[in-house]
Motif scaffolding. Structure first.
Motif, mmCIF file in Angstrom:
data_model
loop_
_atom_site.group_PDB
_atom_site.id
_atom_site.type_symbol
_atom_site.label_atom_id
_atom_site.label_comp_id
_atom_site.label_asym_id
_atom_site.label_seq_id
_atom_site.Cartn_x
_atom_site.Cartn_y
_atom_site.Cartn_z
ATOM 1 N N LEU A 440 0.837 -1.204 0.000
ATOM 2 C CA LEU A 440 0.000 0.000 0.000
ATOM 3 C C LEU A 440 0.869 1.250 0.000
ATOM 4 C CD1 LEU A 440 -2.768 -1.031 2.568
ATOM 5 C CD2 LEU A 440 -2.735 -1.345 0.099
ATOM 6 N N ARG A 441 1.940 1.229 0.768
ATOM 7 C CA ARG A 441 2.807 2.404 0.859
ATOM 8 C C ARG A 441 3.567 2.663 -0.445
ATOM 9 N NH1 ARG A 441 4.935 4.538 6.435
ATOM 10 N NH2 ARG A 441 2.875 4.767 7.369
ATOM 11 N N ARG A 442 3.961 1.598 -1.115
ATOM 12 C CA ARG A 442 4.652 1.792 -2.394
ATOM 13 C C ARG A 442 3.736 2.472 -3.397
ATOM 14 N NH1 ARG A 442 7.115 -3.208 -1.181
ATOM 15 N NH2 ARG A 442 5.531 -4.400 -2.308
ATOM 16 N N ARG A 443 2.493 2.035 -3.455
ATOM 17 C CA ARG A 443 1.569 2.668 -4.390
ATOM 18 C C ARG A 443 1.335 4.135 -4.012
ATOM 19 N NH1 ARG A 443 -4.509 0.518 -5.465
ATOM 20 N NH2 ARG A 443 -4.735 0.962 -3.241
ATOM 21 N N ALA A 444 1.283 4.400 -2.718
ATOM 22 C CA ALA A 444 1.036 5.770 -2.256
ATOM 23 C C ALA A 444 2.248 6.674 -2.408
ATOM 24 C CB ALA A 444 0.591 5.744 -0.800
ATOM 25 N N GLY A 445 3.427 6.083 -2.621
ATOM 26 C CA GLY A 445 4.631 6.885 -2.780
ATOM 27 C C GLY A 445 5.216 7.387 -1.488
ATOM 28 N N ILE A 446 5.001 6.653 -0.383
ATOM 29 C CA ILE A 446 5.557 7.069 0.908
ATOM 30 C C ILE A 446 6.492 5.983 1.428
ATOM 31 C CG2 ILE A 446 3.631 8.567 1.451
ATOM 32 C CD1 ILE A 446 2.519 6.445 3.287
ATOM 33 N N ALA A 447 7.240 6.331 2.466
ATOM 34 C CA ALA A 447 8.315 5.471 2.953
ATOM 35 C C ALA A 447 7.799 4.126 3.449
ATOM 36 C CB ALA A 447 9.078 6.178 4.071
ATOM 37 N N GLU A 448 8.521 3.073 3.087
ATOM 38 C CA GLU A 448 8.215 1.744 3.590
ATOM 39 C C GLU A 448 8.839 1.558 4.971
ATOM 40 O OE1 GLU A 448 9.008 -1.329 0.681
ATOM 41 O OE2 GLU A 448 8.651 0.079 -0.973
ATOM 42 N N VAL A 449 8.363 0.535 5.688
ATOM 43 C CA VAL A 449 8.873 0.259 7.033
ATOM 44 C C VAL A 449 9.248 -1.210 7.123
ATOM 45 C CG1 VAL A 449 7.527 2.104 8.104
ATOM 46 C CG2 VAL A 449 6.556 -0.197 7.928
ATOM 47 N N SER A 450 10.154 -1.527 8.020
ATOM 48 C CA SER A 450 10.615 -2.910 8.152
ATOM 49 C C SER A 450 9.722 -3.733 9.069
ATOM 50 C CB SER A 450 12.047 -2.941 8.680
ATOM 51 O OG SER A 450 12.134 -2.290 9.939
ATOM 52 N N ALA A 451 9.008 -3.063 9.969
ATOM 53 C CA ALA A 451 8.129 -3.767 10.900
ATOM 54 C C ALA A 451 7.077 -2.768 11.391
ATOM 55 C CB ALA A 451 8.916 -4.344 12.075
ATOM 56 N N PRO A 452 5.928 -2.684 10.727
ATOM 57 C CA PRO A 452 4.930 -1.689 11.122
ATOM 58 C C PRO A 452 4.432 -1.894 12.550
ATOM 59 C CG PRO A 452 3.990 -3.294 9.596
ATOM 60 C CD PRO A 452 5.465 -3.528 9.622
ATOM 61 N N THR A 453 4.196 -0.789 13.226
ATOM 62 C CA THR A 453 3.614 -0.835 14.567
ATOM 63 C C THR A 453 2.091 -0.838 14.464
ATOM 64 O OG1 THR A 453 3.488 1.561 14.787
ATOM 65 C CG2 THR A 453 5.575 0.496 15.436
ATOM 66 N N PHE A 454 1.440 -1.120 15.577
ATOM 67 C CA PHE A 454 -0.023 -1.104 15.592
ATOM 68 C C PHE A 454 -0.528 0.301 15.285
ATOM 69 C CE2 PHE A 454 -3.998 -2.603 18.155
ATOM 70 C CZ PHE A 454 -4.691 -2.763 16.966
ATOM 71 N N ASP A 455 0.126 1.319 15.817
ATOM 72 C CA ASP A 455 -0.292 2.695 15.533
ATOM 73 C C ASP A 455 -0.152 3.009 14.042
ATOM 74 O OD1 ASP A 455 -1.039 3.301 18.107
ATOM 75 O OD2 ASP A 455 0.880 4.225 18.644
ATOM 76 N N GLN A 456 0.897 2.523 13.406
ATOM 77 C CA GLN A 456 1.049 2.740 11.968
ATOM 78 C C GLN A 456 -0.024 2.001 11.172
ATOM 79 O OE1 GLN A 456 5.198 1.487 11.723
ATOM 80 N NE2 GLN A 456 5.833 3.587 11.200
ATOM 81 N N ILE A 457 -0.397 0.829 11.631
ATOM 82 C CA ILE A 457 -1.492 0.080 10.991
ATOM 83 C C ILE A 457 -2.778 0.886 11.072
ATOM 84 C CG2 ILE A 457 -3.021 -1.913 11.252
ATOM 85 C CD1 ILE A 457 -0.533 -2.828 9.969
ATOM 86 N N LYS A 458 -3.080 1.401 12.239
ATOM 87 C CA LYS A 458 -4.313 2.180 12.418
ATOM 88 C C LYS A 458 -4.314 3.410 11.514
ATOM 89 C CE LYS A 458 -4.996 0.851 17.272
ATOM 90 N NZ LYS A 458 -4.962 1.321 18.689
#
Length: 552
Positions: A440-458
């Protein structure tokens, strides 16, 4: 059975009555509520086509609800407010957390979902009898009954998410008034969707047709919701009058099932993200016209031609496209409004390069008829819900409010990816969640993460799905309804001195005074009882005989 038959007769009778308008008096949203011809044991279908046609009649209960879901799910959040008519009208009541059993959107959704379930039950019985009599083929039975069970499961899922314990009745029996436990309701949903998964064909590229993968996607959604341990009536009662959120808990085995079903959809290879997020919303993109296979299941709307309903999602958020007081035009208020500028500002500050922002919040729009640009940002207006505007072709803004013809997206492939990522994070497997999350982040053009947090998921749910009818349902799951709604205290027009910060015309000041009033009302009125909607009256105001939810 006598009680069941009496209630179903009452529901069918009131469904033929004249309804209310969803957005305005020129709306046709409720004009066709009969649900088609009723059937009985003697009206056995004679071929595969008539079996499928019988089940398709259930859509008459889904099409009127396309925008109505937003009048609960989005208005009962920090993201949307409603100026649909007088402040005593149904939209503003939901906007201010003042809904009651008589509030029309609650009445409409609850009753139409029950009517759809009743019609599903009748269709399943009739098509089953027709199969036994050799009137339909096995393939015809699979298509018709698979669709009926898919739609019935979806209806029960909406009901249990919004109202908690609800009656469960199928073609095999059950009460229409006795409320079942949360687990019993979810057990029925899983049974129906598992049957649908086995009966339906693979996704063919047409999202209007329920498919095996659509059933699997809904199973993933169902297990995620169930895995987050929906509140029982007793738990809601304990917090009904408070402004305290309950504890967030999970059932890991159910979250694992959510991952398994999401993986079934992913591994089928039949679905994919559209490479351009901007191409997901609009008439030119519906029914998979781009052949990108992101829309998994949609509710069809033909522009008030045949279904006599139309998807007023566009109409309500774009009611008066250029009447915002600029360029010599008058000033009128849309039926649904973005709650405040901060929803746009905060996102832009967090992710300035996110391609989804400009499609979700419109801050200026050019009128194709005049060539003049109109602005939607204080002190002129609040931003416009961009997903409520068909931007897929020239002059869309002017035409869409008349035709109301954009299909409603129930589930798309992006949700499957985010369901998998969230379930993994809730299970503590954050690094595994990176792969679906980062798509989803690649399509949106924003930075990827190595291990998303619950807050980032929300937050990703907001970035990807704002105004797609998830807001309050996610708050119910995460047990943060009250804290999320009370974020409005930080909004620009919440403070008592909001007038001191900008200069307003008289019309603008009246508009932002309403914004202020609704934000304050949200903050003050939200309570634990709002983890449930009130059990409503019937379509003609009658008591449905179902016990009321706590606090109402």
């Amino acid at each position: 059975m006598k009680k069941k038959q009496l209630l179903l007769a009452a529901l069918v009778a009131v469904a033929t009555a004249t309804g209310f308008t969803a957005c305005s008096n020129d709306s046709d949203d409720n004009s066709n509520t009969s649900g088609g011809n009723q059937i009985d044991e003697t009206n056995v279908v004679n071929n595969d086509a008539s079996a499928l046609s019988l089940v398709n009649g259930v859509y008459s209960h889904w099409q009127p609800l396309s925008s109505s879901f937003s009048f609960i799910i989005e208005l009962n959040s920090n993201k949307l407010i409603s100026f649909e008519g007088a402040e005593s009208k149904e939209g503003p009541l939901n906007s201010r957390f003042e809904q009651e059993p008589t509030t029309w959107y609650q009445v409409k959704i609850f009753n139409h979902l029950l009517l759809g379930i009743a019609q599903d039950n009748e269709a399943i019985t009739t098509v089953t009898n027709s199969l036994k009599l050799g009137k339909v083929t096995q393939n015809g039975y699979n298509a018709a009954v698979g669709k009926a069970k898919f739609l019935r499961a979806l209806a029960y899922l909406k009901l249990v998410q919004l109202w908690g314990e609800i009656p469960v009745f199928t073609e095999e029996g059950g009460s229409t008034t006795e409320r079942q436990s949360i687990d019993n309701v979810f057990t029925q949903i899983v049974k129906d969707l598992t049957d649908a998964e086995n009966l339906l064909l693979d996704y063919s590229g047409d999202p209007r047709v329920p498919s095996k993968q659509a059933a699997q996607a809904l199973l993933a959604r169902t297990y995620l919701v169930w895995g987050d341990n929906p509140l029982t009536a007793e738990q809601v009662q304990a917090i009904a009058t408070t402004q305290t959120d309950p504890e967030f808990t999970t059932t890991p085995a159910r979250l694992q099932k959510a991952i398994e079903y999401a993986d079934k959809v992913i591994s089928s290879g039949r679905l994919a993200l559209d490479p351009d997020f901007a191409k997901l919303f609009g008439r030119e993109y519906e029914s998979n016209k781009r052949n990108t296979n992101e829309h998994l299941f949609t509710i069809a709307h033909d522009g008030d031609k045949l279904d006599a309903q139309g998807n007023h999602q566009t109409h309500c958020s774009w009611t008066y496209p250029f009447l915002n007081g600029e360029n010599g035009n008058g000033y009128k208020q849309n039926h649904t409004e973005v709650a405040d500028d901060d929803l746009y500002d905060n996102w832009k500050k967090e992710q300035p390069n996110d391609k989804r922002l400009a499609e979700t919040y419109l801050v200026e729009v050019k009128n194709p008829e005049t060539g003049l640009t109109h602005h939607y940002y204080s002190p002129i207006y609040t931003p416009i819900n961009g997903k409520g505007v068909d931007q897929s072709y020239e002059d869309a803004e002017n035409l869409e409010i008349k035709q109301n013809s954009v299909d409603r997206i129930e589930i798309r492939y992006a949700e499957v990816l985010l369901i998998k990522a969230e379930a993994l994070v809730q299970l503590g497997r954050n690094s595994e969640a990176a792969e679906p999350f980062n798509q989803l982040r690649r399509r949106a053009g924003i930075a990827e993460v190595s291990a998303p947090t619950f807050d980032q998921i929300k937050r990703e749910w907001d970035y990807e799905f704002t105004y797609e009818q998830f807001s309050v349902l996610n708050s119910y799951r995460w047990k943060n309804l009250i804290s999320s709604v009370q974020q409005v205290k930080n909004y620009k027009h919440f403070a008592d001195n909001w007038k001191d910060k900008q200069t307003f015309t008289a019309d603008q000041e009246a508009y932002f005074q309403k914004v202020h009033n609704h934000l304050v009302a949200k903050y003050n009125n939200v309570r634990g009882k709002h983890y449930r909607q009130p059990i409503p009256n019937g379509l003609q105001g009658e008591d449905l005989g179902i016990a009321q939810n706590p606090g109402y």
